[in-house]
Design a protein around this motif. Structure first.
Motif: not given
Length: 313
Positions: A40-43, A80-93
């Motif tokens: 999806v190229r979120l970043g 019983r569902t976990r959604f972990v978001a990493t680098s791109a969503s950490r960096d975005a305003e």
């Protein structure tokens, strides 16, 4: 103890992945019921703009709608569902927009984890099945993603962890954008970025003390599949394959000197990795050279599996 069915989602800079699994905590066994990935190229452009692009958000939300249907089919609830978001969503305003959209679709709030938390989840997913096997501890696990790379040293527990901002998407956008075959100058500049990031990692994580170097995520698995000369991508053949430094060096040189169409024609290449794999391979090679490892063990089990286990507990 009975098994537990869980849904784990890992949303990174380049891809979003889903794992539906049955977990048996008493034996450490994990049984995949459904494992899938969408690019999806979120970043997209986050390194330049500091914001998640509207089209990137829509691609990600479309993937979430598809995954929500799969999770419902397996009868798994939000608990019983976990959604972990990493680098791109950490960096975005505008990460709040991302969080709101995911919660509306899936009924769970994405956890924008720190780089250190990301590293620990990756380590758990990669090493849970290594104990007692042919691979000696301690392990240095690295998870080479789109926007960041996590380094974790440990045996049965994490001893040191650090996340640094080098990844296949970030380096491509910084140094290789608009160039089909990178120049020597561009490669040199990318190497300087990688060296600086590895120096940061080494401040916290000893990079030369592991008995086994373990590589995770799409760059490592794709380079391994190329080194093995597979006619098509085969996760069973890739999982726990041993790839030598010489093989990684040869594959990296090939990717850095190939055109877009030549990379796209490689049988094991996912279409979503064609434009970023060369930069990723350069990071991979640099890590092997820095650690002094003669070989790399590639794992198909990574942060996604770690998220699944954390959900069960």
């Amino acid at each position: 103890m009975t098994s537990t069915r869980v849904a784990a989602i890992d949303c990174g800079t380049n891809s979003i992945r889903l794992l539906i699994a049955e977990l048996d905590p008493s034996t450490g066994a994990i049984t995949d019921l459904d494992r899938r990935m969408l690019i999806v190229r979120l970043g997209q452009d986050v390194d330049r703009t500091g914001r998640l692009a509207p089209e990137a958000l829509e691609r990600t939300f479309a993937a979430c709608r598809e995954y929500a249907a799969v999770i419902a089919e397996h009868g798994i609830g939000p608990e019983r569902t976990r959604f972990v978001a990493t680098s791109a969503s950490r960096d975005a305003e505008n990460s709040a927009e991302f969080t709101r959209g995911v919660k509306e679709i899936l009924g769970v709030e994405p956890e924008v984890v720190t780089g250190d938390d990301e590293a620990r989840l990756s380590f758990a997913g990669a090493t849970k099945e290594l104990a007692g096997g042919p691979f000696a501890a301690p392990y240095l696990v690295f998870d080479l993603g789109g926007g960041s790379t996590e380094f974790v040293l440990g045996t049965d527990e994490v001893q040191a962890a650090r996340s640094v901002d080098i990844g296949c998407v970030r380096l491509t956008e910084r140094h290789f954008a608009g160039t089909e075959i990178p120049t020597l100058g561009q490669i040199s500049a990318a190497k300087a970025d990688i060296k600086a990031a590895l120096n940061q990692a080494a401040e916290v994580v000893p990079l030369t003390e592991a008995a086994t170097l373990v590589g995770l995520a799409g760059t490592a698995t794709t380079v391994a599949a190329m080194a093995l000369e597979l006619p098509a991508y085969d996760s069973e053949a890739v999982h726990h394959a041993r790839i030598t430094l010489e093989q990684v060096r040869e594959v990296t040189g090939r990717l850095l000197s190939s055109t877009h169409d030549e990379r796209a024609a490689i049988p094991v290449m996912h279409p979503g990795r064609v434009d970023v794999i060369a930069a990723g391979a350069l990071v991979l090679l640099s890590i092997m050279e820095r650690t002094g490892a003669a070989e790399l063990v590639v794992s198909e089990h990574d942060i996604l599996d770690g998220i699944a286990w954390s959900t069960a507990s």
